[in-house]
Design a protein around this motif. Structure first.
Motif, PDB file in Angstrom:
ATOM      1  N   HIS A 134     -15.997 -13.010   3.794  1.00  0.00           N
ATOM      2  CA  HIS A 134     -15.595 -12.874   5.195  1.00  0.00           C
ATOM      3  C   HIS A 134     -14.234 -13.524   5.458  1.00  0.00           C
ATOM      4  CE1 HIS A 134     -17.522 -16.753   4.861  1.00  0.00           C
ATOM      5  NE2 HIS A 134     -17.178 -17.105   6.085  1.00  0.00           N
ATOM      6  N   PHE A 135     -13.802 -14.455   4.604  1.00  0.00           N
ATOM      7  CA  PHE A 135     -12.461 -15.023   4.780  1.00  0.00           C
ATOM      8  C   PHE A 135     -11.670 -15.111   3.477  1.00  0.00           C
ATOM      9  CE2 PHE A 135     -14.852 -18.882   3.702  1.00  0.00           C
ATOM     10  CZ  PHE A 135     -13.974 -19.534   2.841  1.00  0.00           C
ATOM     11  N   ALA A 136     -12.320 -14.860   2.319  1.00  0.00           N
ATOM     12  CA  ALA A 136     -11.628 -14.935   1.029  1.00  0.00           C
ATOM     13  C   ALA A 136     -12.048 -13.756   0.151  1.00  0.00           C
ATOM     14  CB  ALA A 136     -11.945 -16.262   0.344  1.00  0.00           C
ATOM     15  N   PRO A 137     -11.643 -12.544   0.532  1.00  0.00           N
ATOM     16  CA  PRO A 137     -12.159 -11.347  -0.152  1.00  0.00           C
ATOM     17  C   PRO A 137     -11.510 -11.031  -1.492  1.00  0.00           C
ATOM     18  CG  PRO A 137     -10.611 -10.707   1.559  1.00  0.00           C
ATOM     19  CD  PRO A 137     -10.763 -12.193   1.676  1.00  0.00           C
ATOM     20  N   ALA A 138     -10.400 -11.664  -1.821  1.00  0.00           N
ATOM     21  CA  ALA A 138      -9.572 -11.221  -2.945  1.00  0.00           C
ATOM     22  C   ALA A 138     -10.325 -11.153  -4.269  1.00  0.00           C
ATOM     23  CB  ALA A 138      -8.352 -12.138  -3.083  1.00  0.00           C
TER      24      ALA A 138
ATOM     25  N   MET B  94      -8.126 -16.647  14.520  1.00  0.00           N
ATOM     26  CA  MET B  94      -7.670 -16.658  13.139  1.00  0.00           C
ATOM     27  C   MET B  94      -6.184 -16.998  13.057  1.00  0.00           C
ATOM     28  SD  MET B  94     -10.394 -16.374  11.594  1.00  0.00           S
ATOM     29  CE  MET B  94      -9.546 -16.638  10.037  1.00  0.00           C
ATOM     30  N   LEU B  95      -5.414 -16.610  14.066  1.00  0.00           N
ATOM     31  CA  LEU B  95      -4.007 -17.002  14.105  1.00  0.00           C
ATOM     32  C   LEU B  95      -3.907 -18.526  14.169  1.00  0.00           C
ATOM     33  CD1 LEU B  95      -1.000 -16.361  14.330  1.00  0.00           C
ATOM     34  CD2 LEU B  95      -1.305 -16.197  16.818  1.00  0.00           C
TER      35      LEU B  95
ATOM     36  N   PRO C   9       0.470  -4.677  21.724  1.00  0.00           N
ATOM     37  CA  PRO C   9       1.218  -4.348  20.503  1.00  0.00           C
ATOM     38  C   PRO C   9       1.395  -5.560  19.588  1.00  0.00           C
ATOM     39  CG  PRO C   9       2.246  -3.311  22.399  1.00  0.00           C
ATOM     40  CD  PRO C   9       1.183  -4.213  22.935  1.00  0.00           C
ATOM     41  N   GLU C  10       1.578  -6.749  20.203  1.00  0.00           N
ATOM     42  CA  GLU C  10       1.770  -7.963  19.406  1.00  0.00           C
ATOM     43  C   GLU C  10       0.499  -8.314  18.641  1.00  0.00           C
ATOM     44  OE1 GLU C  10       4.673  -7.662  22.566  1.00  0.00           O
ATOM     45  OE2 GLU C  10       2.465  -7.689  22.647  1.00  0.00           O
ATOM     46  N   LEU C  11      -0.659  -8.237  19.299  1.00  0.00           N
ATOM     47  CA  LEU C  11      -1.923  -8.549  18.629  1.00  0.00           C
ATOM     48  C   LEU C  11      -2.241  -7.507  17.556  1.00  0.00           C
ATOM     49  CD1 LEU C  11      -4.186  -9.729  21.588  1.00  0.00           C
ATOM     50  CD2 LEU C  11      -3.358 -11.112  19.679  1.00  0.00           C
ATOM     51  N   ARG C  12      -1.928  -6.241  17.845  1.00  0.00           N
ATOM     52  CA  ARG C  12      -2.184  -5.198  16.849  1.00  0.00           C
ATOM     53  C   ARG C  12      -1.302  -5.409  15.618  1.00  0.00           C
ATOM     54  NH1 ARG C  12      -4.979  -0.902  17.397  1.00  0.00           N
ATOM     55  NH2 ARG C  12      -4.837  -0.887  19.686  1.00  0.00           N
ATOM     56  N   GLU C  13      -0.053  -5.763  15.868  1.00  0.00           N
ATOM     57  CA  GLU C  13       0.856  -6.024  14.750  1.00  0.00           C
ATOM     58  C   GLU C  13       0.349  -7.210  13.925  1.00  0.00           C
ATOM     59  OE1 GLU C  13       5.570  -7.143  13.923  1.00  0.00           O
ATOM     60  OE2 GLU C  13       4.852  -6.786  15.970  1.00  0.00           O
ATOM     61  N   LEU C  14      -0.150  -8.238  14.613  1.00  0.00           N
ATOM     62  CA  LEU C  14      -0.698  -9.395  13.918  1.00  0.00           C
ATOM     63  C   LEU C  14      -1.905  -9.013  13.066  1.00  0.00           C
ATOM     64  CD1 LEU C  14      -0.931 -12.436  13.374  1.00  0.00           C
ATOM     65  CD2 LEU C  14      -2.270 -12.618  15.494  1.00  0.00           C
TER      66      LEU C  14
ATOM     67  N   ALA D 287      -0.760 -10.617   5.420  1.00  0.00           N
ATOM     68  CA  ALA D 287      -1.440 -11.896   5.202  1.00  0.00           C
ATOM     69  C   ALA D 287      -2.774 -11.926   5.942  1.00  0.00           C
ATOM     70  CB  ALA D 287      -0.550 -13.048   5.672  1.00  0.00           C
ATOM     71  N   PHE D 288      -2.774 -11.399   7.159  1.00  0.00           N
ATOM     72  CA  PHE D 288      -3.997 -11.335   7.954  1.00  0.00           C
ATOM     73  C   PHE D 288      -5.003 -10.386   7.297  1.00  0.00           C
ATOM     74  CE2 PHE D 288      -6.732 -10.426  11.527  1.00  0.00           C
ATOM     75  CZ  PHE D 288      -6.701 -11.589  12.286  1.00  0.00           C
ATOM     76  N   GLN D 289      -4.522  -9.263   6.818  1.00  0.00           N
ATOM     77  CA  GLN D 289      -5.391  -8.278   6.169  1.00  0.00           C
ATOM     78  C   GLN D 289      -5.999  -8.824   4.886  1.00  0.00           C
ATOM     79  OE1 GLN D 289      -6.291  -4.880   6.947  1.00  0.00           O
ATOM     80  NE2 GLN D 289      -5.679  -5.590   8.980  1.00  0.00           N
TER      81      GLN D 289
END
Length: 340
Positions: free
Chosen positions: A194-198, A248-249, A267-272, A277-279
């Motif tokens: 949920h926070f470390a998927p890599a 999360m920010l 638009p700012e939240l969508r861009e974030l 890094a967020f993804q």
């Protein structure tokens, strides 16, 4: 691609998020109400996380919370997701969970992890020698198991309240290190995707390929965590999710704040939310209507083949959060019905 298991379980990972304008006490009471609803919705277990020095999270005294939740419910399993073992003495952990296991027979889980659950300064304040314990994590897990063993009765140091008490141990991980340990010890393995998927798939592969049957577990058992926000429509769920995005920010920038009310997606939240890094951090965030979340959940279960999915839901409004968990329970029941 794996086949979804007919008996796939679904559970809750709770952080007791503190909403703006509210209090930690109110957050803890909401946790109990959610646990009661989760029991009603058919969830298998309700785990409490361990976090420290975070204004938006009230889940810090994990063992105390487990007792509170178990006392207020009837059958759902309650446990730690997890106890961050380097913060604690193995003897004290064994005594606490031995007590819990005696008070609530057959209902207590002990998930053990090695991360601090906080920043490094706070981790040092918790236990100045914790790094020694980090390196000794495998030995300290074994030590706890020994304290629970009836064979420990002749030892000089005992956790008498734990001896012979059945409290299953789960190894938690967010990288491949703990996958090796869980496999070697023949213990169930829960991954923090949920926070470390890599490293999820690499860790699962290591665990499956190296699993050694034990007195505790004959076959591999895996749990993977996901973030879910389910609502009546995709648009409503997206709006509710803005609280999570802003939270999360704060985590990523070190500027933690209380859980904020949702706002219309800007638009700012969508861009974030679409930032690489967020993804990378929140790859497994399933936001949307029942149909949307179901498709994403089915794909996740097919790709991973896990035995159990554990859900985190960062939502400002308590009723919206309960609804999200209700919708997800309906999704899981439908998926399992289709696989039968």
């Amino acid at each position: 691609m794996s086949k979804i298991k007919i008996d796939t379980a679904y559970s809750v990972l709770e952080l007791a998020s503190v909403a703006a304008g509210s209090t930690p006490g109110a957050a803890l009471k909401n946790s109990l109400e959610l646990a009661r609803k989760a029991e009603e919705f058919g969830y298998t277990r309700f785990w409490l996380a361990e976090h420290h020095n975070m204004i938006s999270i009230a889940s810090s005294a994990t063992s105390v919370m487990i007792s509170y939740i178990a006392s207020g419910t009837e059958k759902i399993k309650v446990g730690s997701g997890g106890i961050m073992l380097p913060n604690h003495s193995p003897l004290i952990v064994a005594e606490q969970f031995g007590t819990l296991g005696s008070l609530f027979p057959g209902r207590i889980d002990m998930g053990l992890g090695r991360a601090p659950g906080t920043d490094q300064v706070t981790a040092h304040a918790i236990r100045s020698d914790r790094m020694q314990s980090v390196y000794k994590f495998p030995e300290e897990v074994s030590q706890i198991q020994q304290y629970f063993s009836p064979d420990n009765r002749g030892a000089q140091v005992r956790a008498t309240v734990a001896e012979g008490v059945e409290v299953p141990v789960y190894i938690l991980g967010s990288s491949t290190d703990s996958a090796h340990l869980a496999a070697e010890k023949g213990l169930p393995y829960a991954f923090a995707s949920h926070f470390a998927p890599a490293q999820l798939f690499e860790a699962l592969t290591i665990y499956y390929n190296n699993f050694q049957p034990s007195e505790y577990l004959q076959e591999p058992y895996t749990i993977a965590c996901i973030n879910v926000i389910a609502a009546d429509t995709d648009q409503e769920a997206e709006r509710i999710s803005t609280s999570m995005i802003r939270m999360m920010l704060g985590v990523m920038t070190g500027q933690m704040d209380y859980m904020q009310p949702p706002v219309d997606m800007t638009p700012e939240l969508r861009e974030l939310s679409e930032n690489p890094a967020f993804q990378r951090m929140l790859k497994y965030v399933f936001v949307g209507s029942k149909e949307t979340v179901k498709k994403k959940t089915e794909a996740f279960l097919q790709e991973t083949g896990v035995n159990e999915v554990m859900v985190v839901s960062h939502v400002y409004d308590h009723e919206d959060r309960v609804k999200s968990y209700r919708v997800f329970s309906e999704i899981m029941q439908e998926i399992k019905g289709e696989e039968a």
